[in-house]
Motif scaffolding. Sequence first.
Motif, PDB file in Angstrom:
ATOM      1  N   GLY A  79       0.825  -1.203   0.000  1.00  0.00           N
ATOM      2  CA  GLY A  79       0.000   0.000   0.000  1.00  0.00           C
ATOM      3  C   GLY A  79       0.852   1.242   0.000  1.00  0.00           C
ATOM      4  O   GLY A  79       2.077   1.193   0.167  1.00  0.00           O
ATOM      5  N   ASN A  80       0.202   2.381  -0.170  1.00  0.00           N
ATOM      6  CA  ASN A  80       0.925   3.652  -0.218  1.00  0.00           C
ATOM      7  C   ASN A  80       1.385   4.106   1.157  1.00  0.00           C
ATOM      8  O   ASN A  80       2.383   4.796   1.298  1.00  0.00           O
ATOM      9  CB  ASN A  80       0.027   4.731  -0.843  1.00  0.00           C
ATOM     10  N   SER A  81       0.643   3.720   2.191  1.00  0.00           N
ATOM     11  CA  SER A  81       0.987   4.120   3.552  1.00  0.00           C
ATOM     12  C   SER A  81       1.408   2.885   4.333  1.00  0.00           C
ATOM     13  O   SER A  81       0.584   2.035   4.671  1.00  0.00           O
ATOM     14  CB  SER A  81      -0.223   4.780   4.224  1.00  0.00           C
ATOM     15  N   LEU A  82       2.708   2.759   4.592  1.00  0.00           N
ATOM     16  CA  LEU A  82       3.239   1.582   5.252  1.00  0.00           C
ATOM     17  C   LEU A  82       3.760   1.927   6.633  1.00  0.00           C
ATOM     18  O   LEU A  82       4.379   2.975   6.837  1.00  0.00           O
ATOM     19  CB  LEU A  82       4.372   0.970   4.418  1.00  0.00           C
ATOM     20  N   ASN A  83       3.501   1.030   7.575  1.00  0.00           N
ATOM     21  CA  ASN A  83       3.992   1.211   8.936  1.00  0.00           C
ATOM     22  C   ASN A  83       4.973   0.096   9.257  1.00  0.00           C
ATOM     23  O   ASN A  83       4.844  -1.018   8.777  1.00  0.00           O
ATOM     24  CB  ASN A  83       2.835   1.169   9.942  1.00  0.00           C
ATOM     25  N   GLY A  84       5.948   0.379  10.094  1.00  0.00           N
ATOM     26  CA  GLY A  84       6.859  -0.676  10.504  1.00  0.00           C
ATOM     27  C   GLY A  84       8.275  -0.177  10.650  1.00  0.00           C
ATOM     28  O   GLY A  84       8.621   0.923  10.238  1.00  0.00           O
ATOM     29  N   LYS A  85       9.100  -1.023  11.250  1.00  0.00           N
ATOM     30  CA  LYS A  85      10.504  -0.693  11.422  1.00  0.00           C
ATOM     31  C   LYS A  85      11.237  -0.882  10.098  1.00  0.00           C
ATOM     32  O   LYS A  85      10.753  -1.529   9.186  1.00  0.00           O
ATOM     33  CB  LYS A  85      11.107  -1.570  12.509  1.00  0.00           C
ATOM     34  N   ASN A  86      12.441  -0.351  10.038  1.00  0.00           N
ATOM     35  CA  ASN A  86      13.171  -0.373   8.783  1.00  0.00           C
ATOM     36  C   ASN A  86      13.717  -1.742   8.414  1.00  0.00           C
ATOM     37  O   ASN A  86      13.729  -2.115   7.258  1.00  0.00           O
ATOM     38  CB  ASN A  86      14.328   0.636   8.823  1.00  0.00           C
ATOM     39  N   ARG A  87      14.172  -2.510   9.399  1.00  0.00           N
ATOM     40  CA  ARG A  87      14.832  -3.760   9.040  1.00  0.00           C
ATOM     41  C   ARG A  87      14.686  -4.785  10.155  1.00  0.00           C
ATOM     42  O   ARG A  87      14.495  -4.451  11.322  1.00  0.00           O
ATOM     43  CB  ARG A  87      16.309  -3.520   8.751  1.00  0.00           C
ATOM     44  N   LEU A  88      14.802  -6.047   9.756  1.00  0.00           N
ATOM     45  CA  LEU A  88      14.796  -7.142  10.721  1.00  0.00           C
ATOM     46  C   LEU A  88      16.145  -7.207  11.415  1.00  0.00           C
ATOM     47  O   LEU A  88      17.185  -6.980  10.790  1.00  0.00           O
ATOM     48  CB  LEU A  88      14.551  -8.476  10.006  1.00  0.00           C
ATOM     49  N   ASN A  89      16.136  -7.543  12.695  1.00  0.00           N
ATOM     50  CA  ASN A  89      17.420  -7.733  13.359  1.00  0.00           C
ATOM     51  C   ASN A  89      18.023  -9.068  12.930  1.00  0.00           C
ATOM     52  O   ASN A  89      17.339  -9.955  12.406  1.00  0.00           O
ATOM     53  CB  ASN A  89      17.272  -7.661  14.883  1.00  0.00           C
ATOM     54  N   LYS A  90      19.309  -9.211  13.132  1.00  0.00           N
ATOM     55  CA  LYS A  90      20.051 -10.370  12.631  1.00  0.00           C
ATOM     56  C   LYS A  90      19.515 -11.682  13.194  1.00  0.00           C
ATOM     57  O   LYS A  90      19.362 -12.669  12.465  1.00  0.00           O
ATOM     58  CB  LYS A  90      21.531 -10.220  12.982  1.00  0.00           C
ATOM     59  N   LYS A  91      19.203 -11.705  14.480  1.00  0.00           N
ATOM     60  CA  LYS A  91      18.741 -12.941  15.120  1.00  0.00           C
ATOM     61  C   LYS A  91      17.416 -13.405  14.519  1.00  0.00           C
ATOM     62  O   LYS A  91      17.237 -14.594  14.214  1.00  0.00           O
ATOM     63  CB  LYS A  91      18.594 -12.721  16.623  1.00  0.00           C
ATOM     64  N   LEU A  92      16.480 -12.473  14.341  1.00  0.00           N
ATOM     65  CA  LEU A  92      15.180 -12.828  13.774  1.00  0.00           C
ATOM     66  C   LEU A  92      15.337 -13.254  12.318  1.00  0.00           C
ATOM     67  O   LEU A  92      14.713 -14.220  11.871  1.00  0.00           O
ATOM     68  CB  LEU A  92      14.218 -11.646  13.888  1.00  0.00           C
TER      69      LEU A  92
END
Length: 460
Positions: free
Chosen positions: A383-396
Motif C-alpha cells: 500500500g501507499n501508507s506503510l507502517n513498521g521498522k526499517n529492518r529485521l534484526n540479525k537474530k530474527l
Amino acid sequence: MYIILLLFYYFYIIDIHGYKYTNLYTHFNYYVKGNNNFPLKSHVNSELLGILNRRSNTFNTNLILTDKLPISSKLSSGIYTTLPLGHRIINRISNIFNVELYKLGAVQLSFPLLNPDNVVSNTGNTVGDSELFKVSRNGSLEYRLSGTCEDLCNVVLKNELTPLSKLQLPVLLYQINTKFRDELRVNEGKVRLREFLMLDLYSLHSSEQCSDSTYSLVLECFVNILRLLGLQFTTLNCNRNNIFSHELRVQHSNNQDQNSNTELEVGHLFKFGTRYSDTYGLEYEVSGRRREKLYMNSYGIGINRLLNVLINNYSDEFGIKLPQLVAPYDITIIDSTTKDGWQISRGLMKKGLTVLYDDRNDTIKNKLLDSKRIGIPHILILGNSLNGKNRLNKKLWESINENCKISNYYNLHRGVENIMYKNDNINLNNYSNVLMEYHPRTANSSYIINLSNFLKLLNI
C-alpha cells in the motif's frame, strides 16, 4: 457417425451456459504457456471457509483449539469434516512422512476401508474386535470398517507375492488412510475419535535380525520427524501379550496454561515376530526349496493427533503460529491500494511457494488478524501508507531464514498452484524494489522490506 461424435467430444468442451465450444488443446495451452487470467477468481473465500464464524473466539483458555479455528467442523461425537485449511496442514504433515519413508525404501498403497469379515483375525491384532464397526448385509455380518490392516497386508502379499523368495525381502508398505474405531467414550481433547486419519506402515522380513534393524530405523525416523516439528516427546516401552512395542507420547499443551500439560499418544510400533505368517502361511523360499516364515512389524502414527498437538502447542493470544513447514500457506498478500499484489502473488507461486492472496471486501485489520489466527508465517501488506521498522534484526532474520530452508526442502514446488503458474510469464525482477509491510508470525512487530530482500529471507 459414432466415431465422429467421439472425436468431437474429445477435442471440444460444450459450455452449456454460454453455448460456446472450447478447444481442449487451446484450454491446456493457457496453463502451459502462461496466462494471466487463471484462476478466474480468487480462492480465498473457499479457503477460509468458517473463518467469519470463529472471529469472536478467544485463545486464552485451555480448550480444544481446533474448535476455534477453521480447521475442522464437528458433525457428531468423534466425527469431523476436515475444512480446506485443515486439509492443507494435513497434506504438509503427510508429505514429511512421504519423503522420510521413501528414504527407508517404503512405498505407498491404499487398503480398502470396507474389510470382508473373514479377513479379520484375532492374531495378536492391535485393535480388538469390539472396537471395530460392523456392517451387516441382508441381516448377516459380512464386513468391518477398517481399524487396522495387519491382516489385509498379509492377505495381499500372499495373493501377489506367492511364491516368495528371500531376494524379494524386506517389503515395506504404508498408507495414509481413514480408520474407524467404535469408541464407547469419545474424547476430543485426547483425539479419541470414531473416524480419523492414520499412517500405518507394515514391514515383512526374512529374519528376526532384519526385523529388528528395520524396527530401529523406523523408530528413529518417527522420532526425527517429531524433533523436526519441534515437539517434546517420550518413547515408552510397553510390551504386552509377548509383543514387543513402543509408544510415542508427545507433550500436549496450550501455551496459555503450561500447568495443564499432558502426554498424548501419537504413535505405536509393534514387532509381531511370526504371528501373522503362522496364521496365513506366508513363507519365503530358501535354497533347496526349504521354506521359512516371515517376520512382521507394524508402525502407526495418528495424523489427526499430530494436527491437534501442533495446533495446541503452537498458539498464542492471536491464534496458531505453526512452523512454516506445516503452515497452511507460506505467505499472505494483502494489497490495500496498489495493483502489484496479484502480480507478486503469481510470481511467488511460480517460484514454488504457496500464497493466499486476500482480496476479500474487508478491512486490512481483519485480513491481518485472520492470517495470524490461522498461522500463516509471512504476512505482507502492500500500500501507499506503510507502517513498521526499517529492518529485521540479525537474530530474527537467521531464525526465519533457517525455518524457510527446512520448509523449502519438503514443500517447494509441491502445490497445485505451483504447477499452474510454473510457466507464467510474470517476472518478479520487475517488482524487486516494491516496499511491503512485513508481519512475521513469530514476531510481534512489523517491518518494512522490499521484495528482493524478502526473497533472500525466504531463501528463494
